[in-house]
Design a protein around this motif. Sequence first.
Motif, PDB file in Angstrom:
ATOM      1  N   LEU A  63     -81.963  40.848  79.537  1.00 17.10           N
ATOM      2  CA  LEU A  63     -81.770  41.577  78.822  1.00 17.10           C
ATOM      3  C   LEU A  63     -81.481  40.836  77.369  1.00 17.10           C
ATOM      4  N   GLU A  64     -80.679  39.839  77.710  1.00 13.55           N
ATOM      5  CA  GLU A  64     -79.758  38.872  76.279  1.00 13.55           C
ATOM      6  C   GLU A  64     -81.185  38.093  75.844  1.00 13.55           C
ATOM      7  N   ARG A  65     -81.592  37.604  76.406  1.00 17.33           N
ATOM      8  CA  ARG A  65     -83.575  37.240  75.718  1.00 17.33           C
ATOM      9  C   ARG A  65     -84.435  38.267  75.190  1.00 17.33           C
ATOM     10  N   ILE A  66     -83.818  39.399  75.837  1.00 17.67           N
ATOM     11  CA  ILE A  66     -84.632  40.739  74.879  1.00 17.67           C
ATOM     12  C   ILE A  66     -84.059  41.135  73.399  1.00 17.67           C
ATOM     13  N   PHE A  67     -83.052  41.655  73.411  1.00 17.00           N
ATOM     14  CA  PHE A  67     -82.122  41.150  72.291  1.00 17.00           C
ATOM     15  C   PHE A  67     -82.201  40.177  71.258  1.00 17.00           C
ATOM     16  N   ARG A  68     -82.178  39.573  71.709  1.00  9.51           N
ATOM     17  CA  ARG A  68     -82.173  38.331  70.599  1.00  9.51           C
ATOM     18  C   ARG A  68     -83.231  37.117  70.467  1.00  9.51           C
ATOM     19  N   PHE A  69     -84.557  38.351  70.330  1.00  7.65           N
ATOM     20  CA  PHE A  69     -85.887  37.403  70.707  1.00  7.65           C
ATOM     21  C   PHE A  69     -86.630  38.493  69.587  1.00  7.65           C
ATOM     22  N   ALA A  70     -86.017  39.817  70.219  1.00 12.42           N
ATOM     23  CA  ALA A  70     -86.584  41.062  69.835  1.00 12.42           C
ATOM     24  C   ALA A  70     -85.939  41.863  68.925  1.00 12.42           C
TER      25      ALA A  70
END
Length: 216
Positions: A63-70
């Motif tokens: 979820l953190e990856r989605i937040f940071r990159f999207a």
Amino acid sequence: MTTGEMVEAVPRVVSILSALLQRVAERNDAAAAALTTAEAQQQRPVSAFQGLTKPAISIGGYLERIFRFASCSPSCFVVAYIYLDRFLRRRPALAVDSFNVHRLLITSVLTAVKFVDDICYNNAYFARVGGISLVEMNYLEVDFLFGIAFDLNVTPAAFASYCAVLQSEMAYLDPPAPLDAPRLHCYSAGTSDHHDDPAAAATVHRHNQQQPQLTV
């Protein structure tokens, strides 16, 4: 920017939602492990979201990856939670577990971003962020939209109710001091606590007694 600053930049709603789904996935994993091979094969539904192996990345890290990159707004994660609940209510045989939660998350967030945010990345970019192919991303999106019967509208009352569920989850994970209760900053413009709908929130909690258990 230091690592600590990057972690701090992640909205609280992301960590709360990941903690909630992590607990649900672990509970359903344990329930599935208790079944015999024959029982597991009979009960496991055929779903495009069901993977063959567990992803190496944790739910929180994903979820953190989605937040940071999207570059999703915090509101998108609340709306994604609402869409996910609608999807699972229409497919009660599908339980959130470690084999499907990542695909459910990337698809629900993708759907929410397109509905909530003015500017968003395309499916090819989300596929790379989610670690799946563009073909699979497109298929999951279509399956998800049909799964919620294209019910994308979220009223301010429904938004506030689901925010209240996440707020209670935050209190469960991190009990606040009586005079210093933290707030979950997930409200979008024009939404306030006055739109809270206790009946809708109660419906979310009742869903906890069914499978799949999305809320606790």
